[in-house]
Write a protein that holds these residues in place. Structure first.
Motif, PDB file in Angstrom:
ATOM      1  N   GLY A 251      14.643 -14.963  24.245  1.00 34.96           N
ATOM      2  CA  GLY A 251      14.531 -14.937  22.792  1.00 34.96           C
ATOM      3  C   GLY A 251      14.769 -16.298  22.175  1.00 34.96           C
ATOM      4  O   GLY A 251      14.064 -16.706  21.239  1.00 34.96           O
ATOM      5  N   LEU A 252      15.750 -17.027  22.706  1.00 35.00           N
ATOM      6  CA  LEU A 252      16.022 -18.379  22.198  1.00 35.00           C
ATOM      7  C   LEU A 252      14.825 -19.293  22.439  1.00 35.00           C
ATOM      8  O   LEU A 252      14.483 -20.127  21.594  1.00 35.00           O
ATOM      9  CB  LEU A 252      17.267 -18.946  22.870  1.00 35.00           C
ATOM     10  CG  LEU A 252      18.608 -18.368  22.411  1.00 35.00           C
ATOM     11  CD1 LEU A 252      19.736 -18.849  23.313  1.00 35.00           C
ATOM     12  CD2 LEU A 252      18.885 -18.761  20.960  1.00 35.00           C
ATOM     13  N   GLY A 253      14.178 -19.113  23.599  1.00 35.35           N
ATOM     14  CA  GLY A 253      12.989 -19.918  23.880  1.00 35.35           C
ATOM     15  C   GLY A 253      11.862 -19.616  22.903  1.00 35.35           C
ATOM     16  O   GLY A 253      11.210 -20.527  22.381  1.00 35.35           O
ATOM     17  N   LEU A 254      11.637 -18.340  22.647  1.00 35.68           N
ATOM     18  CA  LEU A 254      10.587 -17.957  21.693  1.00 35.68           C
ATOM     19  C   LEU A 254      10.948 -18.368  20.272  1.00 35.68           C
ATOM     20  O   LEU A 254      10.070 -18.703  19.467  1.00 35.68           O
ATOM     21  CB  LEU A 254      10.357 -16.444  21.746  1.00 35.68           C
ATOM     22  CG  LEU A 254       9.648 -15.903  22.985  1.00 35.68           C
ATOM     23  CD1 LEU A 254       9.677 -14.384  23.006  1.00 35.68           C
ATOM     24  CD2 LEU A 254       8.199 -16.393  23.029  1.00 35.68           C
ATOM     25  N   LEU A 255      12.244 -18.351  19.971  1.00 31.98           N
ATOM     26  CA  LEU A 255      12.695 -18.665  18.617  1.00 31.98           C
ATOM     27  C   LEU A 255      12.329 -20.096  18.221  1.00 31.98           C
ATOM     28  O   LEU A 255      12.156 -20.394  17.035  1.00 31.98           O
ATOM     29  CB  LEU A 255      14.203 -18.462  18.507  1.00 31.98           C
ATOM     30  CG  LEU A 255      14.781 -18.203  17.112  1.00 31.98           C
ATOM     31  CD1 LEU A 255      14.090 -17.030  16.448  1.00 31.98           C
ATOM     32  CD2 LEU A 255      16.280 -17.950  17.205  1.00 31.98           C
ATOM     33  N   THR A 256      12.192 -20.969  19.201  1.00 34.64           N
ATOM     34  CA  THR A 256      11.803 -22.351  18.897  1.00 34.64           C
ATOM     35  C   THR A 256      10.373 -22.425  18.367  1.00 34.64           C
ATOM     36  O   THR A 256       9.980 -23.432  17.774  1.00 34.64           O
ATOM     37  CB  THR A 256      11.928 -23.234  20.148  1.00 34.64           C
ATOM     38  OG1 THR A 256      11.051 -22.722  21.177  1.00 34.64           O
ATOM     39  CG2 THR A 256      13.363 -23.242  20.675  1.00 34.64           C
ATOM     40  N   GLN A 257       9.585 -21.368  18.605  1.00 37.38           N
ATOM     41  CA  GLN A 257       8.202 -21.356  18.133  1.00 37.38           C
ATOM     42  C   GLN A 257       8.038 -20.564  16.835  1.00 37.38           C
ATOM     43  O   GLN A 257       6.922 -20.409  16.335  1.00 37.38           O
ATOM     44  CB  GLN A 257       7.303 -20.741  19.209  1.00 37.38           C
ATOM     45  CG  GLN A 257       7.367 -21.455  20.546  1.00 37.38           C
ATOM     46  CD  GLN A 257       6.554 -20.738  21.612  1.00 37.38           C
ATOM     47  OE1 GLN A 257       5.445 -20.276  21.357  1.00 37.38           O
ATOM     48  NE2 GLN A 257       7.109 -20.622  22.807  1.00 37.38           N
ATOM     49  N   ALA A 258       9.141 -20.013  16.321  1.00 38.06           N
ATOM     50  CA  ALA A 258       9.063 -19.256  15.065  1.00 38.06           C
ATOM     51  C   ALA A 258       8.648 -20.183  13.932  1.00 38.06           C
ATOM     52  O   ALA A 258       9.005 -21.362  13.904  1.00 38.06           O
ATOM     53  CB  ALA A 258      10.404 -18.607  14.753  1.00 38.06           C
ATOM     54  N   ARG A 259       7.889 -19.656  12.998  1.00 37.09           N
ATOM     55  CA  ARG A 259       7.428 -20.473  11.877  1.00 37.09           C
ATOM     56  C   ARG A 259       7.551 -19.705  10.575  1.00 37.09           C
ATOM     57  O   ARG A 259       7.729 -18.479  10.567  1.00 37.09           O
ATOM     58  CB  ARG A 259       5.981 -20.920  12.079  1.00 37.09           C
ATOM     59  CG  ARG A 259       4.979 -19.775  12.098  1.00 37.09           C
ATOM     60  CD  ARG A 259       3.574 -20.267  12.401  1.00 37.09           C
ATOM     61  NE  ARG A 259       2.597 -19.194  12.368  1.00 37.09           N
ATOM     62  CZ  ARG A 259       1.953 -18.795  11.272  1.00 37.09           C
ATOM     63  NH1 ARG A 259       2.185 -19.402  10.110  1.00 37.09           N
ATOM     64  NH2 ARG A 259       1.070 -17.810  11.319  1.00 37.09           N
ATOM     65  N   PHE A 260       7.440 -20.450   9.485  1.00 40.27           N
ATOM     66  CA  PHE A 260       7.496 -19.865   8.146  1.00 40.27           C
ATOM     67  C   PHE A 260       6.125 -20.023   7.502  1.00 40.27           C
ATOM     68  O   PHE A 260       5.601 -21.142   7.406  1.00 40.27           O
ATOM     69  CB  PHE A 260       8.562 -20.565   7.300  1.00 40.27           C
ATOM     70  CG  PHE A 260       8.759 -19.948   5.942  1.00 40.27           C
ATOM     71  CD1 PHE A 260       9.677 -18.936   5.752  1.00 40.27           C
ATOM     72  CD2 PHE A 260       8.016 -20.378   4.850  1.00 40.27           C
ATOM     73  CE1 PHE A 260       9.856 -18.360   4.503  1.00 40.27           C
ATOM     74  CE2 PHE A 260       8.181 -19.811   3.597  1.00 40.27           C
ATOM     75  CZ  PHE A 260       9.112 -18.800   3.426  1.00 40.27           C
ATOM     76  N   ASP A 261       5.531 -18.926   7.092  1.00 41.23           N
ATOM     77  CA  ASP A 261       4.220 -18.951   6.439  1.00 41.23           C
ATOM     78  C   ASP A 261       4.417 -19.323   4.977  1.00 41.23           C
ATOM     79  O   ASP A 261       4.954 -18.545   4.194  1.00 41.23           O
ATOM     80  CB  ASP A 261       3.561 -17.586   6.568  1.00 41.23           C
ATOM     81  CG  ASP A 261       2.129 -17.574   6.033  1.00 41.23           C
ATOM     82  OD1 ASP A 261       1.698 -18.599   5.466  1.00 41.23           O
ATOM     83  OD2 ASP A 261       1.449 -16.547   6.172  1.00 41.23           O
ATOM     84  N   ILE A 262       3.959 -20.512   4.606  1.00 34.19           N
ATOM     85  CA  ILE A 262       4.216 -21.018   3.253  1.00 34.19           C
ATOM     86  C   ILE A 262       3.224 -20.492   2.227  1.00 34.19           C
ATOM     87  O   ILE A 262       3.422 -20.693   1.026  1.00 34.19           O
ATOM     88  CB  ILE A 262       4.167 -22.563   3.233  1.00 34.19           C
ATOM     89  CG1 ILE A 262       2.751 -23.052   3.600  1.00 34.19           C
ATOM     90  CG2 ILE A 262       5.208 -23.149   4.160  1.00 34.19           C
ATOM     91  CD1 ILE A 262       2.551 -24.528   3.398  1.00 34.19           C
ATOM     92  N   ASN A 263       2.161 -19.835   2.675  1.00 35.38           N
ATOM     93  CA  ASN A 263       1.102 -19.428   1.748  1.00 35.38           C
ATOM     94  C   ASN A 263       1.345 -18.005   1.248  1.00 35.38           C
ATOM     95  O   ASN A 263       1.162 -17.039   1.997  1.00 35.38           O
ATOM     96  CB  ASN A 263      -0.256 -19.499   2.439  1.00 35.38           C
ATOM     97  CG  ASN A 263      -1.404 -19.384   1.459  1.00 35.38           C
ATOM     98  OD1 ASN A 263      -1.207 -18.992   0.307  1.00 35.38           O
ATOM     99  ND2 ASN A 263      -2.591 -19.728   1.894  1.00 35.38           N
ATOM    100  N   PRO A 264       1.742 -17.839  -0.019  1.00 31.53           N
ATOM    101  CA  PRO A 264       1.985 -16.482  -0.535  1.00 31.53           C
ATOM    102  C   PRO A 264       0.726 -15.636  -0.626  1.00 31.53           C
ATOM    103  O   PRO A 264       0.821 -14.413  -0.741  1.00 31.53           O
ATOM    104  CB  PRO A 264       2.579 -16.743  -1.926  1.00 31.53           C
ATOM    105  CG  PRO A 264       2.107 -18.098  -2.308  1.00 31.53           C
ATOM    106  CD  PRO A 264       1.986 -18.876  -1.032  1.00 31.53           C
ATOM    107  N   ILE A 265      -0.441 -16.274  -0.568  1.00 32.61           N
ATOM    108  CA  ILE A 265      -1.684 -15.500  -0.586  1.00 32.61           C
ATOM    109  C   ILE A 265      -1.748 -14.581   0.624  1.00 32.61           C
ATOM    110  O   ILE A 265      -2.305 -13.477   0.566  1.00 32.61           O
ATOM    111  CB  ILE A 265      -2.910 -16.445  -0.600  1.00 32.61           C
ATOM    112  CG1 ILE A 265      -2.894 -17.327  -1.845  1.00 32.61           C
ATOM    113  CG2 ILE A 265      -4.208 -15.651  -0.560  1.00 32.61           C
ATOM    114  CD1 ILE A 265      -2.968 -16.560  -3.135  1.00 32.61           C
TER     115      ILE A 265
END
Length: 877
Positions: free
Chosen positions: A471-485
Motif C-alpha cells: 500500500g505504501l508503494g502504491l500510495l506514492t502514485q496517488a494523485r489529486f485530480d485538480i479539474n472539478p469538471i
C-alpha cells in the motif's frame, strides 16, 4: 492517586445517577432545547453556495483573481450560451433574436454581451479580414454584381431560376460562385421539398467559400450576466430558469438551431441541482439502510427507534450551534448532517449494546445503565475527543469550506456524546428493550470463527505487513485530480458543451488573463506569450485595431463603386406567383434537357442530371396538387434558396460604409472588457492544447506564469485550488495525527496500547489511499473529505476494541462481545448512511461514496481481524 479514567468513570456514575432520577423531566428539557434550536435554525441559518469562498481569500492566486474581477467585472459569473446553426445567416439571426429576448428580461439578467456583434462590427467587419482575403472577396463580389443587381430588383424564385437558365444556355452571364456547388445546393433544396424537410442555402458560404470557417463561422457565443442570490441553495436558479425558458422558446421559433448553456454559473448550478437530487435519493436509501442495519444489530424495533430519536436530537442541536457560531453552510459544510449520522450513532450503538448485554446479568435496569455508562463512557468520551481533534485540525487551514465543516462536526461530536449520556439513557430507562431468552445466544457464527485472529495471529501479522508495504508503494502514485469538471455529471448539457469547447483552440473557455499597467507593456507581454508552445494566442485591445486600414478602406471604397447598389436594405423575397413560377420551373427543366443533350460529358452534366431527376419529380407532384398546396411547396422552395440572401447583402451594404478604427472609436461594451477605467490593460491567453487533459492544463499554466507570475483565470484557479487543498489536508492530517497520539498517550499511559489503537487507523488510511491508484479513483475536491472521517472512525473502533481487550468482562473472544458488534454495526450504519452516494449521477459524490465504502470495509477488517492478532502477541508474552 487515581488514574484519569477512574476519576472520569466515577464522575459519569454520579452524572447518570442524577440523570436517571428524573428521566421524563430531562427529556422534556432536551425536547424544548431541540424545539428552540430548530426554530432558530429555520429562521437564521443561511446557505452560501459561492464556491469562490471555500478557500481563504488570503491565498495569492485568489487575490490575483479578485484584482482581475475588480478591473473587469463584466464577465464574472457569466452564463456562456453557445449557438450553432447550419448556416452563418441562421446563426446570426438566432443570436439577434436571443439578444432581444435577453434584453427584455431585466429582473433576472443584468447584462448581455455578444462578441463580434453589433452595429460597430456590422460596419467595420470587412476591415478585420486579412488583406488577401478582402481582395479575394472584392473580386468575387465584383463578378457577382450583375447577378446581385438582378435579384435586388426581383428577389424571387422565378428570377433566380431565370438567371440559372441563362447561365447554362449562354455565355453572357457569369455567376459569382462555382456553378456546380450552386446546382447541388438547389438540388438539395428541391429534395427537401419533396421529402417535407427543411433546408437553408447560405449565400455567405456560396459567395465566400465554405472552406473559410473563420470568416463564416456557424457558431457564435453570448455572455449573459445573471442576477445571483447566494442566500439560496442554488443562487442562479431563477436566472438560469429564465434564460432556459427563453432558449426553449427560441428553439421552437428557430428550428434547426442548437442553443446550449455552459460556463461556471451554469456548471455550478447544474452541479448543485445534481448534488441536491443525488442527496435526496441517497438520503432516502440511507434512512432505509441505517434503519435496517440498526434493526439487524439490535433485533429490537424499540431500540432502533430510540437510537434514531437520539441521532435526530443531536442533529437538531448541532444545526443550532452551526447557525449561532457561523450563520451559514457552504457547499462542503452542508454535508455535516451526513457526517453527524455517520459518527454520532456510534456512541449510541456502543452504549445500547453494552446496556443490553449487562441487562441480562443484572435485574435492575437502572443499575445496568449505570454500569454500561461506567464501562463504555470513558471509551466513547476518548473517541469523541480524538474524533473532534481530527475535525478541529482543519480549522486553521486555508480550506475555509472544510474549516467551517471542522468546527460544526467537531462540536457536533461533543453534542452527540452529551445526548448519548443524557437523552439516550433516559429513553432506555423509560423504554427498555425486550430481551430474548438468556439461553439464546446472540452469536452469529460458531465459536471458532471468533478465535481466528488469535489462532492465526502470525499469518495475519505477516499478511498485514505485506499489504501495508504494498500500500505504501502504491500510495506514492496517488494523485489529486485538480479539474472539478471531472466531478460533475458528464451527461448534463453544460458539462458536455464545456468539454467540447475545451478541444477547440480558438473557443476554449479555459483562458488565462494577465493585467498590464500600460499599452506598451501589454503589447510586449502579449508578443512574448504568443511564442510559448502551449499558447495559441494572446489577445489585447490592440488586436481590435485592424492592420493595413488604408489599403483595406481603399478596396472597400472601390468595391462600393463597382457594386453600384443604391439600396438602404436588400429586399426580402417576393410573394410567389404560382403560375409564373411553375412556368419558369418547366422552362428551367427544358433548358437542362437541352444542355445535357448538347454537352453530355461536360463538368456540369453530373449535377444537372441529378437536379433534373428531382425537378421532374417535383413538377409531377405539383401538377397533381391544388393551388394552395402548390403555393405552399413553391414558397418552401423559395424560402430555402433565397431567405438568407437579404441578410448577406444587408451585412455587405453596411460593411461598404466602413471608416477608420481607433481605440477611441471601439464600442464601449468592447473597450471596457479590455481596458479598465483605471487604465489597466487585459491580455487574454488562449491554450493551444485540449485542457481536458490535466498535463496540458499544468503545462499551459506553468509556461504562462513563468513570464507572468500574476496570471489568473480558471486554469490557475483549478490548479492552485488543488494545491491549496492538498496542502491544507496534509497540514491538517499531520496536526490531527499528532494531537490524537498525544491524547492517547495521556489517557492510555501505554505506548503499546496507543500503537494498537492507531494500527487500524494507519492501515486503513494507507490501504484506502492505495485503492485510489488501483481503482483509478484519484483524490479530488469531494472525496478527500473521506480522510478526516476515516480518522475519526478509525480511532473510535481501535479504542473500543483495545479497551475491551484490556478490561474483559469474561474470557470469551473480544469478537464475540457487544463491543465488537457495536463496532460492526456502528461502521455498517455509517457505511449505509454514506455509501449510497456511490450510485449517484454526481461523479464527485460517487467517488466519495466509493472511497468511503472501501475505507469502512477496511476499517472493520483492520479493527476486528488485524488488531486482535497484534494484541494477542502482547497478551501471550
Amino acid at each position: 492517586m487515581k488514574r484519569i479514567p477512574e476519576v472520569y468513570s466515577a464522575f459519569l456514575v454520579k452524572l447518570e445517577t442524577g440523570v436517571l432520577r428524573h428521566p421524563k423531566t430531562l427529556l422534556l428539557l432536551i425536547l424544548l432545547a431541540c424545539g428552540a434550536s430548530l426554530f432558530y435554525t429555520v429562521r437564521n441559518l443561511g446557505i452560501d453556495t459561492d464556491t469562490t469562498k471555500i478557500l481563504s481569500e488570503e491565498l495569492p492566486f485568489l487575490q490575483n483573481q479578485e484584482r482581475f474581477i475588480e478591473a473587469f467585472p463584466q464577465d464574472d459569473q457569466a452564463i456562456l450560451i453557445v449557438v450553432d446553426a447550419p448556416t452563418p445567416e441562421q446563426t446570426t439571426r438566432a443570436v439577434n433574436y436571443l439578444d432581444t429576448q435577453f434584453g427584455n428580461e431585466k429582473q433576472r439578467i443584468e447584462s448581455v454581451y455578444i462578441p463580434g456583434a453589433g452595429e460597430f462590427f456590422d460596419r467595420h467587419g470587412l476591415l478585420y479580414l486579412d488583406l488577401d482575403e478582402l481582395e479575394d472577396l472584392a473580386a468575387k463580389l465584383a463578378e457577382a454584381q450583375p447577378f446581385i443587381g438582378t435579384l435586388s430588383r426581383d428577389n424571387s424564385l422565378k428570377s433566380l431560376l431565370s438567371i440559372l437558365e441563362q447561365a447554362i444556355t449562354t455565355d453572357e452571364r457569369e455567376l459569382p460562385v462555382d456553378l456546380n456547388p450552386l446546382l447541388d445546393k438547389i438540388r438539395l433544396a428541391v429534395r427537401a421539398v419533396l421529402d417535407g424537410k427543411s433546408y437553408r442555402l447560405s449565400w455567405q458560404q456560396m459567395m465566400i467559400g465554405e472552406e473559410d470557417q473563420e470568416l463564416l463561422s456557424t457558431r457564435r457565443f453570448i455572455l449573459v450576466q445573471p442576477t445571483l442570490d447566494f442566500t439560496e441553495l442554488t443562487p442562479a436558479e431563477k436566472s438560469v430558469e429564465a434564460v432556459r425558458a427563453i432558449v426553449e422558446k427560441a428553439k421552437q421559433d428557430l428550428p434547426g438551431v442548437s442553443i446550449r448553456l455552459t460556463g461556471e454559473v451554469v456548471l455550478e448550478h447544474d452541479e448543485l441541482a445534481t448534488v441536491t437530487y443525488s442527496a435526496e435519493i441517497a438520503s432516502l436509501f440511507s434512512l432505509l439502510l441505517v434503519s435496517l442495519t440498526l434493526m439487524t444489530g439490535y433485533r429490537s424495533v424499540k431500540m432502533m427507534l430510540v437510537t434514531l430519536s437520539v441521532i435526530l436530537m443531536g442533529l437538531i442541536l448541532t444545526a443550532g450551534f452551526a447557525t449561532l457560531a457561523i450563520g451559514h453552510l457552504n457547499i462542503i459544510s452542508i454535508a455535516f448532517a451526513t457526517l453527524y449520522i455517520g459518527i454520532g450513532d456510534d456512541y449510541a450503538v456502543q452504549l445500547s449494546l453494552r446496556y443490553r448485554e449487562l441487562l441480562r446479568q443484572q435485574p435492575s435496569r437502572r443499575q445496568a445503565l449505570i454500569s454500561a455508562v461506567r464501562k463504555v463512557g470513558p471509551s466513547i468520551t476518548l473517541c469523541a475527543i480524538t474524533g473532534a481533534t481530527g475535525f478541529f485540525a482543519f480549522v486553521p487551514t486555508a480550506y475555509t469550506g472544510v474549516s467551517e465543516l471542522g468546527i460544526i462536526s467537531g462540536v457536533g461530536i461533543f453534542i452527540s456524546l452529551l445526548i448519548t449520556f443524557t437523552a439516550l439513557t433516559a429513553l432506555l430507562l423509560l423504554f427498555p428493550p425486550k430481551l430474548t431468552p438468556a439461553a439464546k445466544s446472540e452469536s452469529l457464527f460458531p465459536d471458532w470463527v471468533y478465535r481466528i485472529p488469535m489462532r492465526h495471529a502470525t499469518l495475519i501479522k505477516w499478511t498485514a505487513a505485506a499489504l501495508t508495504l504494498a500500500g505504501l508503494g502504491l500510495l506514492t502514485q496517488a494523485r489529486f485530480d485538480i479539474n472539478p469538471i471531472n466531478l460533475r455529471d458528464p451527461d448534463t448539457e453544460s458539462v458536455a458543451t464545456f468539454r467540447e469547447l475545451l478541444t477547440a483552440k480558438d473557443e476554449s473557455p479555459m483562458t488565462l488573463t494577465v493585467l498590464s499597467e500600460n499599452k506598451t507593456e501589454a503589447f510586449a507581454k502579449a508578443r512574448k506569450l504568443k511564442r510559448l508552445d502551449s499558447v495559441e494566442n494572446a489577445i489585447t485591445i490592440v488586436d481590435y485595431i485592424p492592420d493595413n486600414q488604408d489599403a483595406k478602406l481603399a478596396i472597400i471604397e472601390d468595391l462600393a463603386l463597382v457594386m453600384g447598389l443604391q439600396l438602404t436594405a436588400f429586399p426580402a423575397p417576393q410573394q410567389v406567383n404560382v403560375e409564373d413560377t411553375m412556368a419558369e420551373l418547366e422552362q428551367f427543366q427544358q433548358a437542362i434537357d437541352r444542355y445535357l443533350a448538347d454537352e453530355p460529358g461536360s463538368k456540369l452534366s453530373a449535377n444537372l442530371s441529378r437536379l433534373r431527376e428531382d425537378l421532374v419529380s417535383l413538377l409531377a407532384e405539383l401538377q397533381s396538387e391544388s393551388e394552395p398546396e402548390k403555393k405552399a411547396r413553391l414558397e418552401q422552395l423559395q424560402f430555402s434558396l433565397l431567405d438568407t440572401l437579404p441578410d448577406t447583402m444587408n451585412t455587405l451594404l453596411e460593411g461598404l460604409d466602413a471608416g477608420p478604427v481607433t481605440l477611441e472609436t471601439l464600442p464601449p461594451d468592447l473597450s471596457k472588457r479590455w481596458l479598465s477605467e483605471d487604465g489597466v490593460y487585459r491580455i487574454m491567453i488562449t491554450p493551444r492544447k485540449d485542457l481536458n487533459d490535466e498535463n496540458n492544463l499544468r503545462e499551459f499554466v506553468n509556461e504562462v506564469r513563468q513570464l507572468a507570475p500574476d496570471a489568473t483565470g480558471l486554469p490557475v484557479i483549478y490548479l492552485e485550488s488543488g494545491n491549496a487543498i492538498v496542502q491544507a489536508f496534509r497540514q491538517a492530517l499531520i496536526s490531527a495525527l499528532a494531537a490524537i497520539v498525544l491524547v492517547l498517550l495521556l489517557t492510555q499511559r501505554n505506548i503499546k496500547d496507543t500503537l494498537l489503537i492507531l494500527l487500524p487507523l494507519l492501515m486503513t488510511g494507507i490501504l484506502t489511499g492505495a485503492s485510489t491508484v488501483v481503482m483509478d479513483n484519484p483524490f479530488n475536491f469531494a472525496n478527500i473529505i473521506v480522510i478526516p472521517l476515516l480518522f475519526g472512525l478509525g480511532v473510535d473502533a481501535g479504542i473500543y476494541i483495545v479497551n475491551r481487550l484490556r478490561n474483559p468482562d469474561q474470557e470469551d473472544s473480544v469478537l464475540n462481545t457487544s463491543t465488537a458488534r457495536g463496532v460492526v454495526f456502528g461502521e455498517m450504519t455509517t457505511l449505509c448512511s454514506l455509501v449510497s452516494m456511490a450510485f449517484t449521477p454526481h461523479l464527485g459524490l460517487a467517488s466519495m461514496g466509493q472511497l468511503l465504502a472501501i475505507g469502512l470495509i477496511l476499517m472493520i477488517i483492520c479493527t476486528l481481524i488485524i488488531l486482535p492478532a497484534f494484541a494477542y502477541k502482547k497478551a501471550s508474552a
